[in-house]
Design a protein around this motif. Structure first.
Motif, PDB file in Angstrom:
ATOM      1  N   LEU A 106      29.484  53.497  39.355  1.00 46.27           N
ATOM      2  CA  LEU A 106      29.470  52.134  38.816  1.00 46.27           C
ATOM      3  C   LEU A 106      30.386  51.201  39.593  1.00 46.27           C
ATOM      4  O   LEU A 106      30.428  49.997  39.335  1.00 46.27           O
ATOM      5  CB  LEU A 106      29.883  52.149  37.342  1.00 46.27           C
ATOM      6  CG  LEU A 106      29.073  53.094  36.440  1.00 46.27           C
ATOM      7  CD1 LEU A 106      29.530  52.961  34.993  1.00 46.27           C
ATOM      8  CD2 LEU A 106      27.581  52.810  36.548  1.00 46.27           C
ATOM      9  N   VAL A 107      31.135  51.757  40.528  1.00 41.36           N
ATOM     10  CA  VAL A 107      32.041  50.934  41.331  1.00 41.36           C
ATOM     11  C   VAL A 107      31.230  50.368  42.499  1.00 41.36           C
ATOM     12  O   VAL A 107      30.856  51.090  43.407  1.00 41.36           O
ATOM     13  CB  VAL A 107      33.236  51.771  41.830  1.00 41.36           C
ATOM     14  CG1 VAL A 107      34.179  50.903  42.655  1.00 41.36           C
ATOM     15  CG2 VAL A 107      33.974  52.404  40.652  1.00 41.36           C
ATOM     16  N   HIS A 111      29.622  43.727  44.448  1.00 40.99           N
ATOM     17  CA  HIS A 111      29.228  42.990  43.243  1.00 40.99           C
ATOM     18  C   HIS A 111      30.400  42.991  42.283  1.00 40.99           C
ATOM     19  O   HIS A 111      30.317  43.521  41.175  1.00 40.99           O
ATOM     20  CB  HIS A 111      28.002  43.634  42.602  1.00 40.99           C
ATOM     21  CG  HIS A 111      26.804  43.641  43.487  1.00 40.99           C
ATOM     22  ND1 HIS A 111      25.959  42.552  43.604  1.00 40.99           N
ATOM     23  CD2 HIS A 111      26.323  44.566  44.340  1.00 40.99           C
ATOM     24  CE1 HIS A 111      24.996  42.831  44.465  1.00 40.99           C
ATOM     25  NE2 HIS A 111      25.189  44.043  44.938  1.00 40.99           N
ATOM     26  N   ASP A 112      31.504  42.379  42.703  1.00 38.42           N
ATOM     27  CA  ASP A 112      32.709  42.610  41.924  1.00 38.42           C
ATOM     28  C   ASP A 112      32.910  41.652  40.765  1.00 38.42           C
ATOM     29  O   ASP A 112      33.973  41.636  40.153  1.00 38.42           O
ATOM     30  CB  ASP A 112      33.941  42.717  42.824  1.00 38.42           C
ATOM     31  CG  ASP A 112      34.329  41.382  43.395  1.00 38.42           C
ATOM     32  OD1 ASP A 112      33.520  40.449  43.260  1.00 38.42           O
ATOM     33  OD2 ASP A 112      35.428  41.284  43.956  1.00 38.42           O
ATOM     34  N   THR A 113      31.869  40.873  40.420  1.00 36.31           N
ATOM     35  CA  THR A 113      31.994  40.092  39.187  1.00 36.31           C
ATOM     36  C   THR A 113      31.179  40.726  38.060  1.00 36.31           C
ATOM     37  O   THR A 113      31.080  40.180  36.965  1.00 36.31           O
ATOM     38  CB  THR A 113      31.501  38.644  39.372  1.00 36.31           C
ATOM     39  OG1 THR A 113      30.137  38.697  39.800  1.00 36.31           O
ATOM     40  CG2 THR A 113      32.329  37.912  40.404  1.00 36.31           C
ATOM     41  N   LEU A 114      30.621  41.860  38.354  1.00 39.91           N
ATOM     42  CA  LEU A 114      29.772  42.568  37.413  1.00 39.91           C
ATOM     43  C   LEU A 114      30.562  43.120  36.236  1.00 39.91           C
ATOM     44  O   LEU A 114      31.699  43.523  36.390  1.00 39.91           O
ATOM     45  CB  LEU A 114      29.208  43.750  38.194  1.00 39.91           C
ATOM     46  CG  LEU A 114      27.905  44.351  37.776  1.00 39.91           C
ATOM     47  CD1 LEU A 114      26.835  43.286  37.816  1.00 39.91           C
ATOM     48  CD2 LEU A 114      27.567  45.468  38.769  1.00 39.91           C
ATOM     49  N   ARG A 115      29.904  43.132  35.066  1.00 40.78           N
ATOM     50  CA  ARG A 115      30.493  43.828  33.916  1.00 40.78           C
ATOM     51  C   ARG A 115      29.502  44.849  33.389  1.00 40.78           C
ATOM     52  O   ARG A 115      28.298  44.589  33.383  1.00 40.78           O
ATOM     53  CB  ARG A 115      30.782  42.844  32.780  1.00 40.78           C
ATOM     54  CG  ARG A 115      31.726  41.770  33.167  1.00 40.78           C
ATOM     55  CD  ARG A 115      31.694  40.685  32.116  1.00 40.78           C
ATOM     56  NE  ARG A 115      32.376  39.519  32.622  1.00 40.78           N
ATOM     57  CZ  ARG A 115      33.092  38.693  31.874  1.00 40.78           C
ATOM     58  NH1 ARG A 115      33.207  38.902  30.581  1.00 40.78           N
ATOM     59  NH2 ARG A 115      33.681  37.664  32.400  1.00 40.78           N
ATOM     60  N   PHE A 116      29.993  45.953  32.918  1.00 40.88           N
ATOM     61  CA  PHE A 116      29.120  46.962  32.313  1.00 40.88           C
ATOM     62  C   PHE A 116      29.338  47.010  30.808  1.00 40.88           C
ATOM     63  O   PHE A 116      30.463  46.946  30.344  1.00 40.88           O
ATOM     64  CB  PHE A 116      29.387  48.347  32.899  1.00 40.88           C
ATOM     65  CG  PHE A 116      28.923  48.482  34.312  1.00 40.88           C
ATOM     66  CD1 PHE A 116      27.578  48.669  34.581  1.00 40.88           C
ATOM     67  CD2 PHE A 116      29.820  48.392  35.363  1.00 40.88           C
ATOM     68  CE1 PHE A 116      27.138  48.775  35.889  1.00 40.88           C
ATOM     69  CE2 PHE A 116      29.393  48.502  36.674  1.00 40.88           C
ATOM     70  CZ  PHE A 116      28.042  48.684  36.936  1.00 40.88           C
TER      71      PHE A 116
ATOM     72  N   ARG B 222      37.372  40.014  32.387  1.00 47.39           N
ATOM     73  CA  ARG B 222      36.220  40.797  32.837  1.00 47.39           C
ATOM     74  C   ARG B 222      36.337  42.193  32.240  1.00 47.39           C
ATOM     75  O   ARG B 222      37.228  42.949  32.578  1.00 47.39           O
ATOM     76  CB  ARG B 222      36.249  40.862  34.363  1.00 47.39           C
ATOM     77  CG  ARG B 222      34.981  41.424  34.930  1.00 47.39           C
ATOM     78  CD  ARG B 222      35.022  41.436  36.431  1.00 47.39           C
ATOM     79  NE  ARG B 222      34.204  42.519  36.917  1.00 47.39           N
ATOM     80  CZ  ARG B 222      34.423  43.187  38.026  1.00 47.39           C
ATOM     81  NH1 ARG B 222      35.454  42.891  38.784  1.00 47.39           N
ATOM     82  NH2 ARG B 222      33.632  44.167  38.383  1.00 47.39           N
ATOM     83  N   ILE B 223      35.418  42.470  31.320  1.00 49.95           N
ATOM     84  CA  ILE B 223      35.532  43.683  30.507  1.00 49.95           C
ATOM     85  C   ILE B 223      34.344  44.609  30.746  1.00 49.95           C
ATOM     86  O   ILE B 223      33.210  44.167  30.809  1.00 49.95           O
ATOM     87  CB  ILE B 223      35.604  43.281  29.009  1.00 49.95           C
ATOM     88  CG1 ILE B 223      36.976  42.684  28.708  1.00 49.95           C
ATOM     89  CG2 ILE B 223      35.304  44.452  28.099  1.00 49.95           C
ATOM     90  CD1 ILE B 223      37.082  42.063  27.343  1.00 49.95           C
ATOM     91  N   HIS B 224      34.635  45.895  30.900  1.00 46.31           N
ATOM     92  CA  HIS B 224      33.587  46.917  30.862  1.00 46.31           C
ATOM     93  C   HIS B 224      33.709  47.655  29.534  1.00 46.31           C
ATOM     94  O   HIS B 224      34.785  48.162  29.218  1.00 46.31           O
ATOM     95  CB  HIS B 224      33.772  47.944  31.982  1.00 46.31           C
ATOM     96  CG  HIS B 224      33.695  47.381  33.364  1.00 46.31           C
ATOM     97  ND1 HIS B 224      32.582  46.707  33.820  1.00 46.31           N
ATOM     98  CD2 HIS B 224      34.569  47.408  34.394  1.00 46.31           C
ATOM     99  CE1 HIS B 224      32.791  46.339  35.087  1.00 46.31           C
ATOM    100  NE2 HIS B 224      33.991  46.736  35.456  1.00 46.31           N
ATOM    101  N   LEU B 225      32.614  47.748  28.795  1.00 45.03           N
ATOM    102  CA  LEU B 225      32.638  48.511  27.554  1.00 45.03           C
ATOM    103  C   LEU B 225      32.238  49.947  27.846  1.00 45.03           C
ATOM    104  O   LEU B 225      31.156  50.205  28.371  1.00 45.03           O
ATOM    105  CB  LEU B 225      31.673  47.909  26.529  1.00 45.03           C
ATOM    106  CG  LEU B 225      32.067  46.556  25.951  1.00 45.03           C
ATOM    107  CD1 LEU B 225      31.023  46.090  24.943  1.00 45.03           C
ATOM    108  CD2 LEU B 225      33.443  46.616  25.292  1.00 45.03           C
ATOM    109  N   LEU B 240      37.006  51.745  38.433  1.00 43.57           N
ATOM    110  CA  LEU B 240      36.144  50.723  37.828  1.00 43.57           C
ATOM    111  C   LEU B 240      36.970  49.689  37.074  1.00 43.57           C
ATOM    112  O   LEU B 240      36.605  48.521  36.997  1.00 43.57           O
ATOM    113  CB  LEU B 240      35.142  51.395  36.880  1.00 43.57           C
ATOM    114  CG  LEU B 240      34.029  50.529  36.312  1.00 43.57           C
ATOM    115  CD1 LEU B 240      33.094  50.055  37.419  1.00 43.57           C
ATOM    116  CD2 LEU B 240      33.239  51.274  35.242  1.00 43.57           C
TER     117      LEU B 240
END
Lengths: 306, 306
Positions: A106-107, A111-116, B222-225, B240
């Motif tokens: 997922l790293v 695309h470092d503005t991405l959120r998961f 910027r949050i990843h859940l 990540l």
């Protein structure tokens, strides 16, 4: 043309989990957010939100939210300034992948503005969420392609049936002196396997039942439900039960001898597939490629060569 | 007197998740199970089950199920032959306890017919489930006693804000040469902290927000859940994001340097409490004692001495 300010309000309410937090997020008053939702509903002639806590999308609300996400992705890929920095990839994955090989995939530095926004669930739930537009992709054991979707085979995750040495001794799970390993085990040994406390992730986890059916033609009588990948391993280490665990997660405990195979040589492989929609944005392509290559490093090939 | 054969059918349908599996479990035909449920509903004049997939208990169905569990526990403690071997302790616990110290407390050799049905959820959900009779006990951060319940303080779980060394370097999270550590950090440093990708367990997990509010008077942008204890740690290791993790879970990664403190010296302690009903069965007493003693070995004392 849709008024995207209204969809933005809808997205914010759903993502932030409420009108007040949405207002805060959008730098609007709460009544302005509420107005926009009402305006959207007036235009459509039907509600987009169920006013629960937190608010949930109606079926049409969910379709609009999904559409909004796609538009935001496309905008982000234009590379213009002012492109949204809150592009979120929602996906449902199986718990054991998330606990082992998946995070490294997922790293994505480009695309470092991405959120998961990751949900953990089994294939039936994941694919249904994808159909309903709640998630954009699904990592699961089902190869069945969704209408309009694509399926990429990733590999097989190898499970072993393990317990602590003390547990194996206490429940006499290894064949005892004089016992003959008949097909499906001796009746006495089979009974001991069926009686031994068994860890099961949740009601949808069939692995332990498959294991016992295969090695002893029986099923577990005493089950502990433990819906946590790490809790599962810790419970096995503590001697609460035995269970099937991914080799990737427990190789360290195998090498130190803190976990041992119940039936030496037994392995259970489950396939994994990546489900995505056919119209992939650039970032979804990058994510798929990263997942395919990380999976190839850690999983067994789906089709044995030769 | 209640006809317990009817309650047994109800329990089996709920525990097995369907009429067919309940019938299999009870060695009855499916129509016999169905008959018993209908008979129970006729006696009560109201439904005990919602016929969904899987079937769910109505409010009165849940009360009966809860009662049935208590009766089974009492029967089991009579020690007579024929006592049910399927006594199940249903409880809701926090994810991080299940991933660390809790499993060892669940091994109760004197009660070896016990089964655990563990749910993972936060305090609000856990205490509500307890009130509704869905679970018998709850391990959570709330000290608020339920009506008719008891609360046992267990200790504090210590969290640290951690990331991989590469992540800390890439996002320049440590103070740079020449930067002054003013109260709440320098404005530039504060901005870097707010921008760095942040791992959050789910929408109910406040730890990362508390951390950023305290050290930098800001909140994560910027949050990843990532709703998995082990997935959370793996995501931090992969770079990540950063997040707050229990010391108990990651001491190994701290000692190898694969995870480092973002703000050296910062710790966040959250209290943990065991909630149970005042009328405790013998086995619930044994479980409570085991949990209290295991917690004392791993958690920090709730009240600092001196």
């Amino acid at each position: 043309m849709i008024d995207y300010r209204l969809l933005q309000a809808l997205s914010a309410v759903l993502e932030e989990g409420g009108f007040e937090r949405a207002a805060h997020h959008l730098f609007l008053t709460q009544s302005a957010v509420s107005q926009r939702i009402k305006q959207l509903e007036a235009q459509l002639g039907q509600p987009v939100l169920v006013r629960s806590t937190p608010p949930r999308a109606t079926s049409v609300g969910q379709r609009l939210y999904n559409h909004m996400q796609q538009v935001q992705q496309l905008e982000a890929e234009l590379g213009l300034s002012g492109a949204p920095d809150n592009m979120t990839i929602r996906m449902t994955v199986n718990a054991d992948s998330l606990a082992t090989w998946l995070p490294a995939a997922l790293v994505l530095p480009e695309h470092d503005t991405l959120r998961f926004n990751i949900s953990v669930d089994d294939q039936a739930v994941g694919l249904r969420q994808m159909k309903q537009g709640e998630v954009m992709a699904c990592l699961c054991a089902s190869a069945e392609r969704l209408n309009g979707g694509s399926v990429v085979p990733l590999g097989k995750m190898r499970y072993r049936a393990l317990a602590s040495p003390e547990f194996i001794l206490r429940h006499r799970l290894h064949l005892q002196d004089g016992e003959v390993a008949a097909e499906n085990g001796s009746p006495v040994h089979r009974e001991r396997l069926a009686q031994a406390p068994c860890l099961v992730f949740n009601r949808d986890d069939p692995l332990q039942h498959w294991f016992l059916a295969e090695v002893a033609n029986t099923e577990p009588r005493r089950i502990h439900l433990c819906p946590s990948s790490e809790g599962f391993v810790q419970s096995a280490l503590a001697g609460l039960g035995y269970g099937l665990m991914p080799e990737l997660q427990i190789y360290q405990h195998l090498s130190t001898g803190r976990l041992r195979d119940i039936v030496p040589g037994y392995v259970l492989d489950t396939p994994l597939y990546w489900h995505h929609w056919q119209t992939e944005s650039q970032v979804m392509v990058a994510l798929r490629q990263s997942i395919v290559s990380e999976a190839a490093r850690h999983l067994y090939p789906l089709v044995d060569p030769g």
